[in-house]
Enzyme design. Sequence first.
Site, PDB file in Angstrom:
ATOM      1  N   GLU A  65     -17.456 142.827 -38.587  1.00  9.43           N
ATOM      2  CA  GLU A  65     -16.866 142.263 -37.379  1.00  9.43           C
ATOM      3  C   GLU A  65     -17.889 142.178 -36.248  1.00  9.43           C
ATOM      4  OE1 GLU A  65     -13.607 144.913 -39.293  1.00  9.43           O
ATOM      5  OE2 GLU A  65     -15.803 144.819 -39.188  1.00  9.43           O
ATOM      6  N   THR A  96     -23.142 151.763 -80.407  1.00  9.48           N
ATOM      7  CA  THR A  96     -23.716 150.631 -79.680  1.00  9.48           C
ATOM      8  C   THR A  96     -25.038 151.024 -79.030  1.00  9.48           C
ATOM      9  OG1 THR A  96     -21.529 149.717 -79.260  1.00  9.48           O
ATOM     10  CG2 THR A  96     -23.305 148.973 -77.828  1.00  9.48           C
TER      11      THR A  96
END
Length: 349
Positions: free
Chosen positions: A46, A190
């Site tokens: 902001e 993996t």
Amino acid sequence: MRRVLALALGGWGRVHPNPLVGAAVLRDGVLVGKGWHAEYGGLHAERMALDAAGAAAAGATLYCTLEPCTHQGKQPPCVETIIAAGVAKVVVALRDPNPIAQGGIERLRQAGITVVVGVGAEAAARQNFRFLREFTSSPYPFVAIKLAVSMDGMVADGEGDSHWLSGDLARAWVHWLRAGFGGVAVGGATAIRDEARLTVRGTVVPRIPPTRVIFDRQGRLTPSHGIFAEGLNVPLIMMVGSHTSAEHRRALEHAKASVMVADDLPTALATLARAGIDSLVVEGGGRLAGALLHADLVDRIYQIQSPLWLGQGVPAWNGLGAIAIDQAPRWRVVERQALGDDTLIVMEH
């Protein structure tokens, strides 16, 4: 608001534990200032947008993805900056769940500023999944699964090779994705097959590198694996089963891994959460992905569909068994994106 949400991603991987926030100032329908929270401890979105707008902020509308803060932290309260700038209207996507920072909407209204709340709330919440997780009662990290999958549903060919199923743009995007998570994980098989390193090697250098996590219940990974290589300097957690020998655990610890013990996925995830892992992107394999999905432990799926067929290969989402169409859980597609010749599909419950 879509533009402001895109601006917020400028802080991806750089602002945690703060939220991702974007802001824009519109005067008579013209963009006169924009900003985003780019670095932890740095200028709030902001304030950046209002500084850019200058005098044009008086009487203008401010759009922001999160309720402006009311507290003095590393930066001053945004609400007082907004009031001082003379903004007439503020449009907010999401209320701030942090009790220290909330109350900005009420403060702005007290100052006579019109406030609209909830525009783009779902997208803002999806973007700030990691920040919001802190304010839930879940015992688990936010769990996302990322899989690159062939057209016939394979994550690797018949020899177990997945290099390179997806293209360059998709692989670059994965490194960007990793940068915004608290941990990056794969299963033990993996990790061995792919010689996984699980580090972030992209355009975004994460302020806090995600912890690497290996789910290796069988204790198959040894300290000779490349993930233990010197110089990586990124925390590594080995999640092993209780039957893993004390000798093997000591060897992993000597190789500078943190060893944690769990015999099922809920226990493993709860253990990771207690260790400070608030979010986890799991990148394979198919058996681990399927087990997490089957146990209803997945919050989000990033599936990269690659335009090739592998025939007999390693299936994605392994171990789900037979599910009748009328009983299959149907997920919502919340995003689609082209990554070169590949297609990213993002899904949530």
